[in-house]
Write an enzyme that holds these catalytic residues in place. Structure first.
Site, PDB file in Angstrom:
ATOM      1  N   LYS A 193     -30.675  22.140   6.344  1.00 53.34           N
ATOM      2  CA  LYS A 193     -31.695  21.308   5.691  1.00 53.34           C
ATOM      3  C   LYS A 193     -32.717  22.191   4.968  1.00 53.34           C
ATOM      4  O   LYS A 193     -33.216  21.818   3.915  1.00 53.34           O
ATOM      5  CB  LYS A 193     -32.415  20.442   6.723  1.00 53.34           C
ATOM      6  CG  LYS A 193     -31.590  19.266   7.258  1.00 53.34           C
ATOM      7  CD  LYS A 193     -32.449  18.388   8.166  1.00 53.34           C
ATOM      8  CE  LYS A 193     -31.636  17.601   9.172  1.00 53.34           C
ATOM      9  NZ  LYS A 193     -31.116  16.331   8.720  1.00 53.34           N
ATOM     10  N   HIS A 199     -33.784   6.985  14.880  1.00 54.36           N
ATOM     11  CA  HIS A 199     -33.572   7.642  13.581  1.00 54.36           C
ATOM     12  C   HIS A 199     -32.129   7.531  13.113  1.00 54.36           C
ATOM     13  O   HIS A 199     -31.644   8.364  12.348  1.00 54.36           O
ATOM     14  CB  HIS A 199     -33.986   9.118  13.615  1.00 54.36           C
ATOM     15  CG  HIS A 199     -35.424   9.329  13.940  1.00 54.36           C
ATOM     16  ND1 HIS A 199     -36.445   8.851  13.158  1.00 54.36           N
ATOM     17  CD2 HIS A 199     -36.018   9.955  14.973  1.00 54.36           C
ATOM     18  CE1 HIS A 199     -37.604   9.182  13.693  1.00 54.36           C
ATOM     19  NE2 HIS A 199     -37.379   9.837  14.800  1.00 54.36           N
ATOM     20  N   GLU A 237     -42.126  18.707   8.303  1.00 54.51           N
ATOM     21  CA  GLU A 237     -42.413  17.872   7.131  1.00 54.51           C
ATOM     22  C   GLU A 237     -43.574  16.958   7.436  1.00 54.51           C
ATOM     23  O   GLU A 237     -43.803  16.612   8.597  1.00 54.51           O
ATOM     24  CB  GLU A 237     -41.208  16.937   6.855  1.00 54.51           C
ATOM     25  CG  GLU A 237     -40.090  17.561   6.105  1.00 54.51           C
ATOM     26  CD  GLU A 237     -38.896  16.614   5.980  1.00 54.51           C
ATOM     27  OE1 GLU A 237     -38.986  15.452   6.414  1.00 54.51           O
ATOM     28  OE2 GLU A 237     -37.873  17.066   5.448  1.00 54.51           O
ATOM     29  N   ARG A 269     -20.060  14.113   2.055  1.00 57.76           N
ATOM     30  CA  ARG A 269     -18.862  13.414   2.532  1.00 57.76           C
ATOM     31  C   ARG A 269     -18.991  11.941   2.208  1.00 57.76           C
ATOM     32  O   ARG A 269     -20.011  11.508   1.660  1.00 57.76           O
ATOM     33  CB  ARG A 269     -18.759  13.572   4.040  1.00 57.76           C
ATOM     34  CG  ARG A 269     -20.065  13.137   4.710  1.00 57.76           C
ATOM     35  CD  ARG A 269     -19.968  12.995   6.193  1.00 57.76           C
ATOM     36  NE  ARG A 269     -21.275  13.007   6.823  1.00 57.76           N
ATOM     37  CZ  ARG A 269     -22.091  11.971   6.914  1.00 57.76           C
ATOM     38  NH1 ARG A 269     -21.752  10.820   6.371  1.00 57.76           N
ATOM     39  NH2 ARG A 269     -23.253  12.061   7.518  1.00 57.76           N
TER      40      ARG A 269
HETATM   41  P1  ADP Z   1     -30.503  13.405  10.554  1.00 56.96           P
HETATM   42  O1  ADP Z   1     -29.824  14.363   9.631  1.00 56.96           O
HETATM   43  O2  ADP Z   1     -30.699  13.931  11.952  1.00 56.96           O
HETATM   44  O3  ADP Z   1     -29.949  12.013  10.504  1.00 56.96           O
HETATM   45  P2  ADP Z   1     -32.587  12.897   8.595  1.00 56.96           P
HETATM   46  O4  ADP Z   1     -33.311  14.024   8.045  1.00 56.96           O
HETATM   47  O5  ADP Z   1     -31.485  12.300   7.781  1.00 56.96           O
HETATM   48  O6  ADP Z   1     -32.011  13.304  10.037  1.00 56.96           O
HETATM   49  O7  ADP Z   1     -33.593  11.747   9.003  1.00 56.96           O
HETATM   50  C1  ADP Z   1     -33.191  10.626   9.729  1.00 56.96           C
HETATM   51  C2  ADP Z   1     -34.251   9.546   9.629  1.00 56.96           C
HETATM   52  O8  ADP Z   1     -35.497   9.998  10.153  1.00 56.96           O
HETATM   53  C3  ADP Z   1     -34.579   9.102   8.233  1.00 56.96           C
HETATM   54  O9  ADP Z   1     -33.700   8.144   7.740  1.00 56.96           O
HETATM   55  C4  ADP Z   1     -35.997   8.550   8.412  1.00 56.96           C
HETATM   56  O10 ADP Z   1     -35.957   7.248   8.963  1.00 56.96           O
HETATM   57  C5  ADP Z   1     -36.590   9.470   9.425  1.00 56.96           C
HETATM   58  N1  ADP Z   1     -37.328  10.560   8.751  1.00 56.96           N
HETATM   59  C6  ADP Z   1     -36.835  11.758   8.375  1.00 56.96           C
HETATM   60  N2  ADP Z   1     -37.792  12.511   7.784  1.00 56.96           N
HETATM   61  C7  ADP Z   1     -38.914  11.797   7.808  1.00 56.96           C
HETATM   62  C8  ADP Z   1     -40.269  12.026   7.353  1.00 56.96           C
HETATM   63  N3  ADP Z   1     -40.629  13.167   6.788  1.00 56.96           N
HETATM   64  N4  ADP Z   1     -41.169  11.042   7.533  1.00 56.96           N
HETATM   65  C9  ADP Z   1     -40.830   9.871   8.128  1.00 56.96           C
HETATM   66  N5  ADP Z   1     -39.599   9.603   8.572  1.00 56.96           N
HETATM   67  C10 ADP Z   1     -38.649  10.546   8.415  1.00 56.96           C
END
Ligand code: ADP
Length: 649
Positions: free
Chosen positions: A116, A235, A200, A292
Site C-alpha cells: 500500500k 472494514h 492516514e 484482479r
Molecule cells: P484492506 O486492503 O485491508 O481491505 P483498505 O485499505 O481497502 O483495507 O480499506 C478497507 C476499508 O476501510 C475501506 O473500504 C474503508 O471503509 C475503510 N478505510 C480505509 N482507509 C480509510 C480512511 N483513511 N478513512 C476512513 N476509512 C478508511
C-alpha cells in the site's frame, strides 16, 4: 490461443470463471484440496486435479503443484480468481517461466500495487489524489506520532502489506498511539509476515467508491464505471452496488480518468479495481488498487451488459479492448449482497457447518446467483465463509432493491449460521432505501440491523402448530399407504375437523397446543406455501419441510420448528424436583407404584396416554415414592402433580 484453462481457485468464483470459459469453447480444469474433492467447482469442470491437504497452504497456495497440474492437463493458461494466488507476483512470474498465460496483469504491476505504501508513492507521482498521511520508510513510533500530529486525529494505521481489514487500527489521540501502533504491528506481522505500517487521516463516514478498469496489451485503458461498496462490517464489504448512487456524471468521469491514469502508471493489463474514498464534499482519495477480478464484479456486468471474465480471457490472448470509453453502456442499477456463514451477533465471526438445507432464490429477469455450493455441502473453516452472492438488476435502484429483497426472502439456509436476515434488514432499511450509504452505515444503524431476537408471539405459535399438522413429514410411505388415517398420530376423527395436540419447539422455546383446528387451511408442497384462513382473512406463508423439521418464514426470518416429546423431556428434566408433573393433558392408564415403595433408577412409575400414545414416566434416580396423587383412568391436566419422590433413606 487458450483451448484449455486451469482455474486455480475454488467456490463460486471458480464456477463463475468456468461458465464463461465453457461459453468460449475452452476445456476447463479444476484443482482442489482433499476436502473439496466433491465440491461444485470440481464436479463442473471437464477435468479435476487434486492438490492435497485442506488448508490453503497445503493446497490452493501450492504453486508447484498447480503448475504441474497445468502441464498435466495441457492447459495454456491459469486464471487465479480472487484471493489465493491472484495477487502473488511470484506466481505470475512462475506462470510466465513455464510458458503459461497468467490471466491477470504483469508481475511488475502486481508488485507495484502489492505494498500500500509503494502504491501510494507511485500514485503521488502520477498526481492521483491521496488521503493525507505518511507512507514512508521510517517505522519508529516517533515518525508516526509526528505524522499523525501533522494530519490531525483521528488517524488510521494500516499494514502496508494489508488486506481484508487486518492490521488496521483507528487512533483517536496521541495518547492512544503507542499501544495501537504496537498492536497493529503485531497483527500485521502475524497475518502478512510483515509489520510495516502507514498512517492516514481517518475520514469520517466516507463512501467507498471503486472504479473498474480494463487495459489491453496494446496500451489502451478504459473504465467500466464505479461501484459503491460502503456497506461494510469489520472494514469488509457486504453489500455492493453500481453505479454509485447520486454520483454526478462529471465526478464519475473524474474518478474514472484518475483510475485509468493509476492503472496506466504501472503498465497495467487486464481487469483491475482502483479503490477510492469519497468524502461528503465530493473529494476523492486513492486508497489502493486490486490487481484482479473483484468479488463484486457482477454488479458492473449487470449495468454494462458485459462479461468481464470473457474480457479477461480475450485480453490475456492478446485481443484489444472490445469497447471504447464512449461505448461502455451504463444501464439501470444493480445491487449485490454477500451471503456469509457468520455469526452476526458475535462480531460477524465466521461460522462453519453442513448446509442441511440450502435453497437459492428462483431465477428470473435481472436476477443472478453466483455460488459454488449445494445442499449437503460443508462450509469449512479453512476457506472464505462466503456461501453465495445474490445480485439483482433493475431499471432503477429501487427496482433492484425490491427485487433483491425478494430474492433474500426466497433463500433458505439451515445448518450453518448466516447473515441472511441481517442482509434483509440492510436492504429494507429506510436509510438504505434513500441511498444514505457511507462506511458508517452498519455501526450507525446497528440497533435496527442487529436487533435482539423478537419474542415469538401467539400468532406465530398458532401458525406453527397448523403448519405442523398440515405439512409435517410423513413417517414412512409404506405405513401411510397401507394403514391410512388410522395409523396417524394426529387425532384424526372421521367426519370431524382435524384437531390434535401439538408440541413444538422453536428458538429454544417449547409450546403445547390442546386443540388445533386446521379446517380451511392447506399446504401446497409444490409451491411450498401454507395457506391459512381465519374468518375473512387469508394468509400465505412460505413453508419448507426438511427431514423431521419445518422451516416457516416469519417476519422475514426462517424459523426452524421441530416437535418434542414432552414426556421424554419430563423424564430428563423434572425428576430431580422431587415431584413429577403431568407434561400435558391426558389420562392415567396405569399406576405402577405405591407410596413407600423403593424404586430403581429408570423404573416405570406411571403410564399416561396422550396423543393416542402411551408414555411411561420413569424414575430418574433410585429413591422412594412418597406419595401418588392420581389413580388409573383419571383425566389429568397439564401440570398436575402426579407422584412425589424422596431420596432413599
Ligand atoms: P484492506 O486492503 O485491508 O481491505 P483498505 O485499505 O481497502 O483495507 O480499506 C478497507 C476499508 O476501510 C475501506 O473500504 C474503508 O471503509 C475503510 N478505510 C480505509 N482507509 C480509510 C480512511 N483513511 N478513512 C476512513 N476509512 C478508511
Amino acid at each position: 490461443m487458450i483451448n484449455t484453462l486451469l482455474i486455480a481457485n475454488r467456490g463460486e468464483i471458480a464456477c463463475r470463471i468456468m461458465r464463461t470459459a465453457r461459453e468460449l469453447g475452452m476445456t476447463t480444469v479444476a484443482v482442489h484440496s482433499d476436502i473439496d474433492h466433491q465440491a461444485q467447482h470440481v464436479l463442473q469442470a471437464d477435468l479435476a486435479i487434486g492438490l492435497g491437504g485442506a488448508k490453503p497452504a497445503d493446497s490452493y497456495l501450492l504453486m508447484d503443484r498447480i503448475l504441474a497440474a497445468a502441464h498435466a492437463s495441457g492447459a495454456q493458461a491459469i486464471h487465479p480468481g480472487y484471493g489465493f494466488l491472484s495477487e502473488n507476483a511470484d506466481f505470475a512470474r512462475a506462470c510466465e517461466a513455464h510458458g503459461l498465460i497468467f490471466v491477470g496483469p504483469p508481475a511488475s504491476a502486481i508488485d507495484a500495487m502489492g505494498s500500500k505504501s509503494a502504491a501510494k508513492s507511485l500514485m503521488e507521482q502520477a498526481n492521483v489524489p491521496l488521503v493525507p498521511g505518511y507512507h514512508g520508510e521510517a517505522q519508529d513510533l516517533q515518525a508516526f506520532l509526528d505524522a499523525a500530529a501533522a494530519i490531525g486525529y483521528p488517524v488510521l494505521l494500516k499494514a502496508t502489506a494489508g488486506g481484508g481489514g487486518k492490521g488496521m487500527k483507528i487512533v483517536e489521540s496521541a495518547a492512544a498511539m503507542a499501544e495501537a501502533f504496537a498492536s497493529a504491528q503485531r497483527e500485521a506481522q502475524s497475518a502478512f509476515g510483515d509489520a510495516r505500517m502507514l498512517v492516514e487521516k481517518y475520514l469520517l463516514q466516507p463512501r467507498h467508491v471503486e472504479v473498474q478498469v480494463f487495459c489491453d496489451q496494446q496500451g489502451n485503458g478504459i473504465y467500466l464505471h464505479e461501484r459503491d461498496c460502503s456497506i461494510q462490517r469489520r472494514h469488509q464489504k457486504v453489500v455492493e452496488e453500481a453505479p454509485a448512487p447520486g454520483l454526478p456524471p462529471e465526478l464519475r468521469r473524474a474518478m474514472g480518468a484518475a483510475a485509468v491514469k493509476a492503472a496506466q502508471a504501472i503498465g497495467y493489463v487486464g481487469a483491475g479495481t482502483v479503490e477510492f474514498l469519497l468524502d461528503a464534499r465530493g473529494e476523492f482519495f486513492f486508497m489502493e488498487m486490486n490487481t484482479r477480478l473483484q468479488v463484486e464484479h457482477p454488479v458492473t456486468e449487470a449495468i454494462t451488459g458485459q462479461d468481464l471474465v470473457a474480457w479477461q480471457l480475450r485480453i490475456a490472448q492478446g485481443e484489444q479492448l472490445p469497447l471504447t470509453q464512449q461505448q461502455v453502456p451504463l444501464r439501470g442499477h444493480a445491487i449485490e449482497v454477500r451471503l456469509y456463514a457468520e455469526d452476526t451477533d458475535n462480531d460477524f465471526l465466521p461460522a462453519s457447518g453442513t448446509l442441511k438445507l440450502y435453497r437459492e432464490p428462483a431465477g428470473g429477469a435481472g436476477r443472478r446467483v453466483d455460488s459454488g455450493v449445494v445442499e449437503g455441502d460443508v462450509v469449512s473453516p479453512f476457506y472464505d465463509p462466503m456461501i453465495a452472492k445474490l445480485i439483482a438488476w433493475g431499471e432503477t435502484r429501487e427496482e433492484a432493491r425490491l427485487s433483491l429483497l425478494n430474492m433474500l426472502r426466497e433463500t433458505v439456509v439451515a445448518g450453518v449460521q448466516t447473515n441472511l436476515s441481517f442482509l434483509s434488514r440492510i436492504l429494507a432499511h429506510p436509510a438504505f432505501a434513500r441511498a444514505e450509504v457511507d462506511t458508517g452505515f452498519i455501526p450507525r444503524h446497528a440497533e435496527q440491523l442487529l436487533p435482539a431476537a423478537e419474542p415469538l408471539d401467539d400468532r406465530f405459535w398458532h401458525t406453527a402448530a397448523k403448519a405442523w399438522l398440515l405439512a409435517r413429514p410423513v413417517r414412512s410411505a409404506a405405513t401411510a399407504a397401507t394403514a391410512g388415517p388410522w395409523a396417524e398420530l394426529n387425532s384424526w376423527r372421521a367426519g370431524l375437523p382435524a384437531r390434535s395436540r401439538v408440541h413444538l419447539r422453536c428458538a429454544d422455546l417449547d409450546r403445547s397446543f390442546a386443540a388445533v383446528d386446521v379446517s380451511g387451511c392447506s399446504y401446497d408442497p409444490a409451491t411450498r406455501t401454507l395457506l391459512l384462513t381465519d374468518g375473512q382473512q387469508r394468509c400465505r406463508y412460505p413453508l419448507l419441510v426438511g427431514g423431521q423439521v419445518l422451516y416457516l418464514q416469519w417476519a422475514n426470518t426462517w424459523q426452524r420448528i421441530e416437535p418434542f416429546d414432552p414426556i421424554a423431556e419430563v423424564e430428563h428434566s423434572q425428576q430431580h424436583a422431587g415431584g413429577l408433573q403431568a407434561p400435558m393433558n391426558g389420562s392415567v392408564v396405569r399406576v405402577m407404584v405405591e407410596p413407600g415403595q423403593q424404586v430403581e433408577a429408570g423404573a416405570v412409575l406411571l403410564v399416561l396416554e396422550a396423543m393416542k400414545m402411551e408414555h411411561s414416566i420413569r424414575a430418574a434416580e433410585a429413591g422412594r415414592v412418597k406419595a401418588v396423587f392420581c389413580s388409573e383412568g383419571e383425566l389429568i391436566a397439564d401440570g398436575t402433580l402426579l407422584v412425589e419422590m424422596e431420596d432413599a433413606p
